[in-house]
Design a protein around this motif. Sequence first.
Motif, PDB file in Angstrom:
ATOM      1  N   LEU A 162      -2.546  38.260   6.304  1.00 21.35           N
ATOM      2  CA  LEU A 162      -2.902  36.991   6.937  1.00 21.35           C
ATOM      3  C   LEU A 162      -4.156  36.363   6.353  1.00 21.35           C
ATOM      4  CD1 LEU A 162      -2.145  37.666  10.699  1.00 21.35           C
ATOM      5  CD2 LEU A 162      -0.884  36.206   9.128  1.00 21.35           C
ATOM      6  N   ASP A 163      -5.135  37.177   5.967  1.00 21.46           N
ATOM      7  CA  ASP A 163      -6.381  36.614   5.470  1.00 21.46           C
ATOM      8  C   ASP A 163      -6.252  36.050   4.052  1.00 21.46           C
ATOM      9  OD1 ASP A 163      -6.092  39.108   4.342  1.00 21.46           O
ATOM     10  OD2 ASP A 163      -8.213  39.630   4.488  1.00 21.46           O
ATOM     11  N   LYS A 164      -5.096  36.225   3.421  1.00 23.76           N
ATOM     12  CA  LYS A 164      -4.876  35.667   2.091  1.00 23.76           C
ATOM     13  C   LYS A 164      -3.928  34.468   2.118  1.00 23.76           C
ATOM     14  CE  LYS A 164      -5.868  39.890  -0.375  1.00 23.76           C
ATOM     15  NZ  LYS A 164      -5.397  40.906  -1.299  1.00 23.76           N
ATOM     16  N   LEU A 165      -3.662  33.958   3.332  1.00 21.18           N
ATOM     17  CA  LEU A 165      -2.762  32.824   3.482  1.00 21.18           C
ATOM     18  C   LEU A 165      -3.515  31.587   3.963  1.00 21.18           C
ATOM     19  CD1 LEU A 165       0.237  34.554   5.309  1.00 21.18           C
ATOM     20  CD2 LEU A 165       0.061  34.001   2.882  1.00 21.18           C
ATOM     21  N   THR A 166      -3.006  30.435   3.585  1.00 19.50           N
ATOM     22  CA  THR A 166      -3.526  29.160   4.063  1.00 19.50           C
ATOM     23  C   THR A 166      -2.338  28.245   4.347  1.00 19.50           C
ATOM     24  OG1 THR A 166      -5.081  27.367   3.613  1.00 19.50           O
ATOM     25  CG2 THR A 166      -3.773  28.140   1.748  1.00 19.50           C
ATOM     26  N   ILE A 167      -2.559  27.159   5.059  1.00 18.16           N
ATOM     27  CA  ILE A 167      -1.467  26.249   5.417  1.00 18.16           C
ATOM     28  C   ILE A 167      -1.302  25.177   4.351  1.00 18.16           C
ATOM     29  CG2 ILE A 167      -0.674  24.542   7.103  1.00 18.16           C
ATOM     30  CD1 ILE A 167      -2.120  26.176   9.246  1.00 18.16           C
ATOM     31  N   ALA A 168      -0.057  24.994   3.919  1.00 14.83           N
ATOM     32  CA  ALA A 168       0.303  23.918   2.998  1.00 14.83           C
ATOM     33  C   ALA A 168       1.214  22.959   3.744  1.00 14.83           C
ATOM     34  CB  ALA A 168       1.010  24.483   1.773  1.00 14.83           C
ATOM     35  N   THR A 169       1.132  21.683   3.407  1.00 14.25           N
ATOM     36  CA  THR A 169       1.966  20.685   4.072  1.00 14.25           C
ATOM     37  C   THR A 169       2.824  19.942   3.062  1.00 14.25           C
ATOM     38  OG1 THR A 169       0.198  19.055   3.911  1.00 14.25           O
ATOM     39  CG2 THR A 169       0.358  20.291   5.967  1.00 14.25           C
ATOM     40  N   GLU A 170       4.003  19.579   3.509  1.00 18.53           N
ATOM     41  CA  GLU A 170       4.894  18.753   2.707  1.00 18.53           C
ATOM     42  C   GLU A 170       5.460  17.682   3.629  1.00 18.53           C
ATOM     43  OE1 GLU A 170       9.271  19.044   0.641  1.00 18.53           O
ATOM     44  OE2 GLU A 170       8.134  20.880   0.926  1.00 18.53           O
ATOM     45  N   VAL A 171       5.105  16.436   3.370  1.00 21.36           N
ATOM     46  CA  VAL A 171       5.606  15.338   4.185  1.00 21.36           C
ATOM     47  C   VAL A 171       7.026  15.046   3.723  1.00 21.36           C
ATOM     48  CG1 VAL A 171       5.259  12.960   4.925  1.00 21.36           C
ATOM     49  CG2 VAL A 171       3.287  14.400   4.429  1.00 21.36           C
ATOM     50  N   THR A 172       7.969  15.150   4.655  1.00 20.41           N
ATOM     51  CA  THR A 172       9.370  14.914   4.306  1.00 20.41           C
ATOM     52  C   THR A 172       9.693  13.433   4.442  1.00 20.41           C
ATOM     53  OG1 THR A 172      10.212  15.158   6.561  1.00 20.41           O
ATOM     54  CG2 THR A 172       9.931  17.184   5.270  1.00 20.41           C
ATOM     55  N   ARG A 173      10.896  13.076   4.114  1.00 25.05           N
ATOM     56  CA  ARG A 173      11.373  11.706   4.301  1.00 25.05           C
ATOM     57  C   ARG A 173      12.196  11.598   5.581  1.00 25.05           C
ATOM     58  NH1 ARG A 173      11.419   8.413  -0.541  1.00 25.05           N
ATOM     59  NH2 ARG A 173      10.505   9.585  -2.233  1.00 25.05           N
ATOM     60  N   LYS A 174      12.135  12.632   6.423  1.00 26.28           N
ATOM     61  CA  LYS A 174      12.989  12.710   7.605  1.00 26.28           C
ATOM     62  C   LYS A 174      12.254  12.313   8.877  1.00 26.28           C
ATOM     63  CE  LYS A 174      15.433  16.562   5.519  1.00 26.28           C
ATOM     64  NZ  LYS A 174      15.802  17.968   5.650  1.00 26.28           N
ATOM     65  N   GLN A 175      13.031  11.866   9.839  1.00 25.73           N
ATOM     66  CA  GLN A 175      12.558  11.621  11.195  1.00 25.73           C
ATOM     67  C   GLN A 175      13.061  12.775  12.066  1.00 25.73           C
ATOM     68  OE1 GLN A 175      10.373   9.232  11.955  1.00 25.73           O
ATOM     69  NE2 GLN A 175      10.438   8.652   9.801  1.00 25.73           N
ATOM     70  N   PRO A 176      12.465  12.982  13.244  1.00 26.98           N
ATOM     71  CA  PRO A 176      12.877  14.131  14.072  1.00 26.98           C
ATOM     72  C   PRO A 176      14.379  14.204  14.346  1.00 26.98           C
ATOM     73  CG  PRO A 176      10.904  13.140  14.960  1.00 26.98           C
ATOM     74  CD  PRO A 176      11.356  12.256  13.838  1.00 26.98           C
ATOM     75  N   ASP A 177      15.036  13.070  14.506  1.00 28.29           N
ATOM     76  CA  ASP A 177      16.474  13.066  14.785  1.00 28.29           C
ATOM     77  C   ASP A 177      17.310  13.499  13.581  1.00 28.29           C
ATOM     78  OD1 ASP A 177      15.853  12.178  17.312  1.00 28.29           O
ATOM     79  OD2 ASP A 177      16.219  10.066  16.841  1.00 28.29           O
ATOM     80  N   ASP A 178      16.715  13.453  12.374  1.00 25.07           N
ATOM     81  CA  ASP A 178      17.439  13.829  11.161  1.00 25.07           C
ATOM     82  C   ASP A 178      17.446  15.341  10.928  1.00 25.07           C
ATOM     83  OD1 ASP A 178      17.729  11.117  10.758  1.00 25.07           O
ATOM     84  OD2 ASP A 178      16.017  10.982   9.386  1.00 25.07           O
ATOM     85  N   ILE A 179      16.635  16.072  11.661  1.00 23.79           N
ATOM     86  CA  ILE A 179      16.520  17.517  11.468  1.00 23.79           C
ATOM     87  C   ILE A 179      17.584  18.206  12.312  1.00 23.79           C
ATOM     88  CG2 ILE A 179      15.000  19.518  11.668  1.00 23.79           C
ATOM     89  CD1 ILE A 179      13.937  17.477   9.680  1.00 23.79           C
ATOM     90  N   ASP A 180      18.446  18.987  11.654  1.00 20.11           N
ATOM     91  CA  ASP A 180      19.505  19.664  12.402  1.00 20.11           C
ATOM     92  C   ASP A 180      19.351  21.181  12.449  1.00 20.11           C
ATOM     93  OD1 ASP A 180      20.015  19.955   9.738  1.00 20.11           O
ATOM     94  OD2 ASP A 180      22.107  19.353   9.830  1.00 20.11           O
ATOM     95  N   SER A 181      18.365  21.721  11.746  1.00 16.40           N
ATOM     96  CA  SER A 181      18.118  23.166  11.806  1.00 16.40           C
ATOM     97  C   SER A 181      16.642  23.433  11.526  1.00 16.40           C
ATOM     98  CB  SER A 181      18.991  23.901  10.793  1.00 16.40           C
ATOM     99  OG  SER A 181      18.643  23.516   9.479  1.00 16.40           O
ATOM    100  N   ALA A 182      16.219  24.638  11.826  1.00 14.54           N
ATOM    101  CA  ALA A 182      14.826  25.016  11.579  1.00 14.54           C
ATOM    102  C   ALA A 182      14.558  25.028  10.074  1.00 14.54           C
ATOM    103  CB  ALA A 182      14.553  26.396  12.171  1.00 14.54           C
ATOM    104  N   ALA A 183      13.302  24.869   9.704  1.00 12.21           N
ATOM    105  CA  ALA A 183      12.920  24.884   8.294  1.00 12.21           C
ATOM    106  C   ALA A 183      13.181  26.267   7.705  1.00 12.21           C
ATOM    107  CB  ALA A 183      11.450  24.517   8.147  1.00 12.21           C
ATOM    108  N   ARG A 184      13.622  26.311   6.451  1.00 15.23           N
ATOM    109  CA  ARG A 184      13.828  27.606   5.789  1.00 15.23           C
ATOM    110  C   ARG A 184      12.501  28.305   5.568  1.00 15.23           C
ATOM    111  NH1 ARG A 184      16.410  27.590   0.386  1.00 15.23           N
ATOM    112  NH2 ARG A 184      14.928  25.920   0.109  1.00 15.23           N
ATOM    113  N   ASP A 185      11.498  27.511   5.241  1.00 10.90           N
ATOM    114  CA  ASP A 185      10.174  28.052   4.945  1.00 10.90           C
ATOM    115  C   ASP A 185       9.154  27.232   5.730  1.00 10.90           C
ATOM    116  OD1 ASP A 185       8.184  29.535   3.801  1.00 10.90           O
ATOM    117  OD2 ASP A 185       8.225  28.530   1.870  1.00 10.90           O
ATOM    118  N   GLY A 186       8.507  27.830   6.704  1.00 14.78           N
ATOM    119  CA  GLY A 186       7.518  27.114   7.506  1.00 14.78           C
ATOM    120  C   GLY A 186       8.127  26.541   8.771  1.00 14.78           C
TER     121      GLY A 186
END
Length: 164
Positions: free
Chosen positions: A46-70
């Motif tokens: 855990l102490d060797k991890l940090t949070i990375a972000t990726e802004v998608t082109r999706k809106q909440p209604d477009d998401i049909d499953s949990a993210a594969r990573d994150g």
Amino acid sequence: MEAVVSTQSTWKQWYQRRVHGSSGINAEYMEAVVSTQSTWEYMGELDKLTIATEVTRKQPDDIDSAARDGVYVTGLNLEGAAWDEKNSCLGEARPREMRAPLPVVNCKAITVEKAAEKRDKFACPCYQTQQRGPTFVFTAPMTTKVPAAKWILGGVVIIMDYVD
């Protein structure tokens, strides 16, 4: 031992939600959710991890499953800039707009070494509320086509719980 397994399965069920709303998220919560997923999958420290972000082109209604990573997070707002959907990067704030909502953001844990390699990003501070300082949650690397100094001088931040 059964209690530990039960707690882990409860966490996994909750974690695997399609989209997480940003309202009420604090620093410990965000770090726990994102880091726990990475620890389960990669057995990283855990102490060797940090949070990375990726802004998608999706809106909440477009998401049909949990993210594969994150995890997918919604309800984030930019203050001092806007998200340029055409170029998928930070852009100028629109006149007379205090905040600009972000599309769904994929937050995931990466190693500190990988994060250091991403030099073309602006380290955007993310706060829980508009009262900055004590409500700091994490730093979100954001794609930009101009030097990061522009956004730093403009005071660009991400606000999770925006109150009109």
